[in-house]
Design an enzyme around this catalytic site. Structure first.
Site, short mmCIF file in Angstrom:
data_model
loop_
_atom_site.label_atom_id
_atom_site.label_comp_id
_atom_site.label_asym_id
_atom_site.label_seq_id
_atom_site.Cartn_x
_atom_site.Cartn_y
_atom_site.Cartn_z
CG ASP A 24 55.30 60.83 38.32
OD1 ASP A 24 55.56 60.87 39.52
OD2 ASP A 24 54.58 59.95 37.81
CE1 TYR A 83 46.04 62.00 38.01
CE2 TYR A 83 46.27 59.63 38.05
CZ TYR A 83 45.80 60.79 38.62
OH TYR A 83 45.11 60.74 39.80
#
Length: 443
Positions: A24, A83
């Site tokens: 991502d 994350y």
């Protein structure tokens, strides 16, 4: 110790790490004279692992310099991964808001954390992390990917989640007077049951008076690739209601596009999007090759409540050599192909073949339907879309990456295909074709 596996190839002008895994895009922003792009990275192997935040910077969105890791999983609350998240500039500092991931004996915990920097390069985690320790009561432990933004009065964040009924949802938070004071507001949107058990990587923004929400559903029924997709919703996200009735719009028609994130470019006054040039469950099949990359930057445009995703205009500055292609010709594997039908309903076909890999990629348009088909050692894929009129197609090739833009981003196809080395081009039908060799963009 970093990996020493042989890398078959690295991309020429797409953002990618020198080694290891990438997924991502995170923390997209402009800060102190440079654009900054962060991304999920495992520098130790070409596979998912404990996530670091990789980091590149640029003055022009074309020439990227790799920086040191911005975040490392080195605290109890993020020991198993830093994350995804986002960035915001406040008080002349750059703040990163991210999800700390911690594995437990029988589950895991995800909490929201902050780090800050005065120079945009060196980051320090705040002492009172996590700033949002637990999800709302009606959310499972799937609680991640904060996207932070500010309006005239307040600072907000949307955080992806999953309801106790296994439906994707987006949680809205507002920051209080200090960074460690966040108040849960409500659900911004809730998925219908068929639209995913978890909504990852939310992104909320406004363009020309319309409000949009981007999400990447996980576990969609009979949709997406292996249940994954990236979509946007347009609607009235009034801050006193939860959006449940909606229309999902697919952002990209290819199979290697996930977790897009946007940011406002204050220099050119536009919204720009990057995405992961990959897909969960597919990229894991490519572990022997350097596969981690982000898409090219795309300008997000609003046309009557529908979003278009056009290639960044500055990408033309990557062009070096130009030539008009013959019906049978060759090009390099780091090229842009610009196709113009002789009229908007012309039928045509363009086929690309790699001498090295024996792989092929084909675009055909007939009876107002575009069809993309490609074949290599891992793929045998055919995709199609009804398009009434085609005025222009631009295909970017980069050592096995393909990004096709139709009608200035009305439709996009993002796919990997092993087009390596000198490529053979075959053209038929009513089509004018030019090719440009593209210079290197990533250091």
């Amino acid at each position: 110790m970093f990996i020493k596996d042989e890398v078959k190839y690295r991309y020429n002008y797409h953002i990618s790490p020198k080694q290891g895994w990438l997924n991502d895009p995170n923390g997209l922003c402009w800060f102190k004279g440079k654009y900054h792009v962060f991304f999920q990275s495992n520098p130790f192997a070409n596979q998912p692992g404990k996530s670091y935040w990789g980091h590149v910077s640029s003055e022009n969105l074309l020439d990227w310099q790799e920086e040191d890791f911005a975040l490392r999983p080195d605290q109890d609350y993020d020991c198993d991964g830093c994350y995804s998240g986002s960035a915001i500039e406040l008080n002349d500092k750059l703040f990163l808001m991210y999800t700390g991931h911690q594995n437990l004996s029988d589950s895991y915990k995800e909490s929201q954390c902050l780090a800050f920097s005065e120079d945009g390069i060196n980051f320090q985690k705040v002492s009172n992390n996590p700033v949002i320790e637990n999800p709302p009561e009606d959310n499972t432990n799937r609680f991640r990917d904060p996207k932070i933004w500010k309006n005239e009065k307040n600072i907000y964040a949307v955080i992806g989640g999953e309801s106790k009924e296994n439906r994707g949802q987006v949680n809205l938070y507002r920051m209080g007077e200090t960074f460690d004071n966040w108040q849960y507001q409500r659900k911004l949107a809730i998925a219908q049951k068929k639209d995913g058990i978890m909504w990852e990587c939310p992104d909320y923004f406004e363009i020309e008076g319309d409000t949009f929400l981007i999400v990447s559903p996980k576990g969609m029924q009979d949709a997406g690739i292996n249940g994954f997709a990236s979509v946007y919703l347009q609607g009235d996200f009034g801050f006193n209601q939860t959006l449940e009735g909606y229309e999902l719009n697919l952002i990209d028609l290819g199979q290697d596009f996930y977790a897009p994130q946007t940011f406002w470019d204050p220099i050119e006054k536009r919204r720009i999007m990057f995405a992961w040039f990959g897909m969960p469950g597919l990229q894991e099949q490519e572990l022997k090759k350097q596969v981690g990359a982000l898409t090219l930057p795309r300008v997000v445009k609003n046309k009557n409540g529908k979003l278009l995703f056009a290639p960044l205009p500055e990408l033309q500055q990557l062009r070096t050599d130009e030539k008009a292609l013959l019906p049978f010709d060759t090009i390099e594997d780091y090229s842009e192909i610009r196709m113009t039908p002789l009229n908007r309903h012309s039928n045509f076909l363009l086929r690309i073949t790699s001498k090295i890999e024996g792989s092929s990629y084909q675009i055909s348009y007939q009876d107002q339907k575009i069809e993309i088909s490609f074949f290599d050692s891992l793929r045998n894929v055919r995709q199609s879309q009804k398009i009434d009129k085609v005025s222009e197609l631009r295909l970017f090739l980069d050592s096995g990456l393909t990004e096709l833009f139709i009608n200035d981003g009305q439709h996009t196809f993002t796919n990997k295909c092993e087009l390596i080395g000198t490529l053979v081009i075959e053209i038929s039908g009513q089509l004018q074709v030019k090719a440009y060799t593209l210079r290197k963009g990533i250091q």
